[in-house]
Enzyme design. Structure first.
Site, PDB file in Angstrom:
ATOM      1  N   GLU A 160      -1.745 -13.890  65.413  1.00 14.37           N
ATOM      2  CA  GLU A 160      -1.062 -14.817  64.497  1.00 14.37           C
ATOM      3  C   GLU A 160      -0.104 -14.050  63.593  1.00 14.37           C
ATOM      4  O   GLU A 160      -0.103 -12.834  63.536  1.00 14.37           O
ATOM      5  CB  GLU A 160      -2.073 -15.572  63.618  1.00 14.37           C
ATOM      6  CG  GLU A 160      -2.350 -17.007  64.032  1.00 14.37           C
ATOM      7  CD  GLU A 160      -1.170 -17.951  63.784  1.00 14.37           C
ATOM      8  OE1 GLU A 160      -0.096 -17.495  63.358  1.00 14.37           O
ATOM      9  OE2 GLU A 160      -1.328 -19.152  64.037  1.00 14.37           O
ATOM     10  N   ASN A 181      -0.467 -25.037  59.797  1.00 12.86           N
ATOM     11  CA  ASN A 181       0.405 -24.294  60.703  1.00 12.86           C
ATOM     12  C   ASN A 181       1.864 -24.693  60.503  1.00 12.86           C
ATOM     13  O   ASN A 181       2.181 -25.606  59.743  1.00 12.86           O
ATOM     14  CB  ASN A 181       0.005 -24.554  62.159  1.00 12.86           C
ATOM     15  CG  ASN A 181      -0.921 -23.483  62.706  1.00 12.86           C
ATOM     16  OD1 ASN A 181      -0.696 -22.287  62.506  1.00 12.86           O
ATOM     17  ND2 ASN A 181      -1.973 -23.902  63.391  1.00 12.86           N
ATOM     18  N   ASP A 191       1.571 -25.278  66.711  1.00 13.95           N
ATOM     19  CA  ASP A 191       0.939 -24.161  66.014  1.00 13.95           C
ATOM     20  C   ASP A 191       1.971 -23.526  65.091  1.00 13.95           C
ATOM     21  O   ASP A 191       2.641 -24.232  64.349  1.00 13.95           O
ATOM     22  CB  ASP A 191       0.354 -23.177  67.028  1.00 13.95           C
ATOM     23  CG  ASP A 191      -0.812 -22.377  66.451  1.00 13.95           C
ATOM     24  OD1 ASP A 191      -0.567 -21.514  65.579  1.00 13.95           O
ATOM     25  OD2 ASP A 191      -1.956 -22.593  66.872  1.00 13.95           O
TER      26      ASP A 191
END
Length: 286
Positions: free
Chosen positions: A14, A142, A193
């Site tokens: 991430e 997100n 996302d």
């Protein structure tokens, strides 16, 4: 055509950040509590005792880093970690997730339950010494990113399958008015996302479970997608000397052992040349 940029598999990759002064990509493996980078053929990582997930750059040798307990000033050369402000430090259920610096020098950060507990998280903004709650009751925060003309912020609660947009005050960057649905992906059964906006104002959104990062224009119209050899794409970032390389973190979280064995590139960090042209990441002003 995409390629493997870094072959270390992340359980949950991430928060990729292309540092515009260092010309270097940084990213996180949230579950394994580490910050990662690569320069040339040299791979490096920093290990922490808690989950870390997102960063913004302060100067050449300093970043702001979000963890499950706070925002931290972190020295890339020294390894020194100093607390800026606590972030849900008294809540053992949650951790930090997606985050990004805004054009005013602020830093936005989302939280979520460590097991995606329903509406356990939120979205905050840190600016001029103040951490302010902006969006409560978020399940998986997100897609925090900002239009190239500074007019709005985008974000999502992934489980809703909708990306929202909210206008920003031009002088301060604080939200004004109510957010509206910018992109509704329910009909396509896609889960947004992480996301980033390019120099032309297009938004590039990693779609969990779909092997891709999809590009939409400022009106929410689909333009095209870049595929990667990993099921769970998690967050894109533009980088490279001319900001025309689209990087993307991915995850092994949620995949069974047979899937990982069949496609071992799941969880690795990727690049794709010539996908678009990004804008330089904004500096966090402390």
């Amino acid at each position: 055509m995409s390629f493997v940029f870094d072959d270390r598999p992340c359980e949950l990759g991430e928060g990729p950040l292309w540092h515009p002064e260092r010309k270097q990509l940084f990213w996180f493996d949230i579950i394994n509590k580490r910050l990662m980078t690569q320069t040339g053929d040299e791979q490096h990582s920093w290990q922490f005792s808690e989950h870390v997930s997102a960063a913004g750059w302060v100067d050449r040798d300093t970043i702001v880093m979000a963890s499950e307990t706070g925002l931290w000033r972190f020295g890339l050369n020294s390894g020194q970690k100093d607390l800026i402000v606590s972030l849900e430090a008294d809540n053992p259920v949650t951790r930090s997730n997606d985050g990004r610096a805004d054009p005013w020098g602020g830093f936005w950060i989302g939280t979520m339950g460590k097991n995606a507990e329903q509406e356990a998280g939120a979205i905050y903004r840190y600016w001029q010494g103040e951490l302010r709650l902006l969006v409560p009751e978020v399940t998986i925060s997100n897609a925090i990113c900002f239009s190239s003309d500074r007019s709005c912020v985008y974000y999502t609660d992934t489980v809703t399958q909708q990306v929202r947009r909210c206008s920003l005050e031009p002088e301060t960057g604080w939200p004004e008015g109510n957010s509206t649905v910018f992109l509704d992906l329910r009909a396509d059964d896609l889960f947004p996302d992480g996301a980033v906006v390019d120099a032309e104002g297009n938004i590039w959104i990693a779609q969990w479970g779909a092997n891709r990062v999809a590009c939409y224009d400022p009106n929410g119209r689909f333009r095209h997608a870049v595929s990667f050899q990993a099921a769970h794409t998690s967050c894109p970032a533009f980088g490279g000397d001319d900001l025309t390389t689209l990087f993307c973190t991915t995850a092994r979280q949620g995949l069974d052992a047979d899937t990982v064995e069949t496609q071992p590139t799941n969880g690795m960090t990727f690049g794709a040349l010539g996908a678009g042209t990004g804008q330089a990441e904004h500096r966090v002003l402390l």
